[in-house]
Scaffold this active site. Sequence first.
Site, PDB file in Angstrom:
ATOM      1  N   GLN A 258      10.965  16.545   0.805  1.00 59.00           N
ATOM      2  CA  GLN A 258      10.653  17.145  -0.496  1.00 59.00           C
ATOM      3  C   GLN A 258      10.821  16.104  -1.581  1.00 59.00           C
ATOM      4  O   GLN A 258      11.835  15.406  -1.632  1.00 59.00           O
ATOM      5  CB  GLN A 258      11.580  18.337  -0.770  1.00 59.00           C
ATOM      6  CG  GLN A 258      11.358  18.982  -2.132  1.00 59.00           C
ATOM      7  CD  GLN A 258      12.196  20.217  -2.333  1.00 59.00           C
ATOM      8  OE1 GLN A 258      12.276  21.077  -1.461  1.00 59.00           O
ATOM      9  NE2 GLN A 258      12.823  20.325  -3.476  1.00 59.00           N
ATOM     10  N   GLY A 259       9.819  15.992  -2.434  1.00 61.22           N
ATOM     11  CA  GLY A 259       9.874  15.054  -3.545  1.00 61.22           C
ATOM     12  C   GLY A 259       9.778  15.766  -4.872  1.00 61.22           C
ATOM     13  O   GLY A 259       9.866  16.999  -4.953  1.00 61.22           O
ATOM     14  N   PHE A 261       7.136  15.940  -6.729  1.00 59.31           N
ATOM     15  CA  PHE A 261       5.838  16.574  -6.899  1.00 59.31           C
ATOM     16  C   PHE A 261       5.555  17.666  -5.866  1.00 59.31           C
ATOM     17  O   PHE A 261       4.832  18.605  -6.160  1.00 59.31           O
ATOM     18  CB  PHE A 261       4.723  15.516  -6.824  1.00 59.31           C
ATOM     19  CG  PHE A 261       4.713  14.559  -7.972  1.00 59.31           C
ATOM     20  CD1 PHE A 261       4.024  14.857  -9.135  1.00 59.31           C
ATOM     21  CD2 PHE A 261       5.402  13.368  -7.907  1.00 59.31           C
ATOM     22  CE1 PHE A 261       4.011  13.983 -10.203  1.00 59.31           C
ATOM     23  CE2 PHE A 261       5.394  12.482  -8.965  1.00 59.31           C
ATOM     24  CZ  PHE A 261       4.711  12.789 -10.120  1.00 59.31           C
ATOM     25  N   ASN A 263       6.350  19.420  -1.517  1.00 56.99           N
ATOM     26  CA  ASN A 263       6.942  19.441  -0.182  1.00 56.99           C
ATOM     27  C   ASN A 263       5.938  18.842   0.807  1.00 56.99           C
ATOM     28  O   ASN A 263       4.730  18.944   0.606  1.00 56.99           O
ATOM     29  CB  ASN A 263       7.249  20.883   0.261  1.00 56.99           C
ATOM     30  CG  ASN A 263       8.394  21.496  -0.519  1.00 56.99           C
ATOM     31  OD1 ASN A 263       9.351  20.817  -0.857  1.00 56.99           O
ATOM     32  ND2 ASN A 263       8.293  22.787  -0.800  1.00 56.99           N
ATOM     33  N   ASP A 378       5.593   3.029  -7.001  1.00 60.79           N
ATOM     34  CA  ASP A 378       6.761   3.696  -6.413  1.00 60.79           C
ATOM     35  C   ASP A 378       6.983   3.213  -4.974  1.00 60.79           C
ATOM     36  O   ASP A 378       7.222   4.012  -4.062  1.00 60.79           O
ATOM     37  CB  ASP A 378       6.580   5.211  -6.440  1.00 60.79           C
ATOM     38  CG  ASP A 378       7.907   5.946  -6.252  1.00 60.79           C
ATOM     39  OD1 ASP A 378       8.972   5.309  -6.423  1.00 60.79           O
ATOM     40  OD2 ASP A 378       7.891   7.145  -5.929  1.00 60.79           O
TER      41      ASP A 378
END
Length: 578
Positions: A258-259, A261, A263, A378
């Site tokens: 999960q981030g 922005f 899942n 990133d």
Amino acid sequence: MADSYNRHSQSKSTRYQHNEKDIMKSKSRRSKYSEQKYHHVEAKTPPLPTRSTSTLEELLQKRESLKKELKNIVKHSDTGSTKESKKRRHSKEDYAYEIISNKKTYKENEAKSNTYSKRKSFHESSPELDHTQADSEDEESIIELRRHLRKQLIEKFKGSHDTSSGSNESNNKDTSSPVEKSVKQVKSDDTHQNHNKQITDMFSEKDEFDSKSTTNNVTQNNNEANLTDNWDDADGYYKICIGDVINNRYTIKSILGQGVFANVVRAQDSIDGNDYVAIKIVRNNELMYKTSLKEIAILKEIREADPNNKYHCVQFYDHFMHKGHLCLLLESLHMDLRAVIKKYGKNHGINIKALMSYSRQLLLALRLLKKLGIIHADIKPDNILVNERKNVLKLCDFGSAAKSDDNEPTPYLVSRFYRAPEIILGVPYKHGVDIWSAACTIFEMATAKIMFTGSSNNKMLKCFMDLKGKFSSKLVKRGKFKDQHFNYNNNFLLHKKDEFTGREKVVEMSNININRDLLYELKKSYKNTFANEERKLAQLKDLLDKMTMLDSSQRISVSDCLKHPFILEELQKNASTK
């Protein structure tokens, strides 16, 4: 003397007589006045009611007549329609009908009803209390009898339900009253709908409801129409359940992560040969939705530029909507690079051969992005995936990616430990930020340690200077956020907490000494190395020095990184052995 005494006594007696007459007159006046006043008040207030002279026989006759009237009401209600009986359900006559229709219950409560009827006859014999005490006590008795009757009906219903399930309906004759029949009919319909419902009395004084039978969880059924809000948590993330089917095709097998922005789940495609795919389920948020549309556009551009899947960027297949969430269908890989480092390089880093292979593949991905004018923004071990055989590495998560000509200075772009100095200072940035992040990632693969561990942007700058030395005045002046970290003399302003007070203070540092040796740190991770491995570590140190130049204009390009001896010699060695 005697005469004078006699005259005095006579005069005294006459005075007493006169006084007595006056007193009698005043009393008569007062009595008249009081009588007038009394009659005046009495005329205003009504007279008290006279008590009834009803005899016991008359009361008994009234009681018998009331019973006959109640029986007539029962007969009339039996022949009446069901709608009229429902309307009279809560009236006193209907309640009496319920009591008489249930003969057994009426016999059990006959003693109670006699006491209540005596109370009622007493109220009837007192006309002055007809509209006060009689009604209140009669209502209390009615409520008490209703509760008792209701409990008995529920108990009978339970018993009849248990016995009827194991016996034949044709052999069992229903001898219950019409009220019992109606109650059983309604409740039997409820039991057909839900056999596990607990039967409770909502009018009972005791709390008969089972708190364990209720739950806050929302059951998900794909065959029923549910509100989309039920599929989201408070933050707008999709509530993932293993086994759910997405888009009538993809069955969720596991949760990958999960981030900020979205899942990410691993799912099995039921149509295309049961192959595994990764599905990125974006948060139900307008900003996240728009950002993900940009990511889809970038992924499509990468797919068009790399149709043969050679340049180590994760493949993008398709996108669709599912219960209000934008879903991205991606290539499924085995694990991320951080997990690889923890599993195979704990406390010492991965072996040099794997390190060179992974570094080369990562740089190939960066070269493709630079060719397309895309900045990933990133890069870190969490956003790099490897296959099950651990021989292929791919760059993923393009949620922060943007075009090189479409960026604005922001101090919190890229995860902090992998953030380039130009981002922190507010200097316009380009592809050099990805080179810096790649250097931090390569160092972490080699040592299993994070290269720069500042707890804030200010402390990150101090970590940079501990390895690379002081920033040039020319670079600092270009920074939009320079005043937060440097003064007018280009002295660094270190923000730290006071040891005694615990308050934050600013320490001006005019001279900063280099206190880190990159080669020493690399050799510390690779003990008992051979001569060729030591040469490779020296080459790696040189490559990292060039990739971490403080000024991005002096930083090595991705094409030159691929030509560096640390990468190139390995390729020549492999070619000569074939």
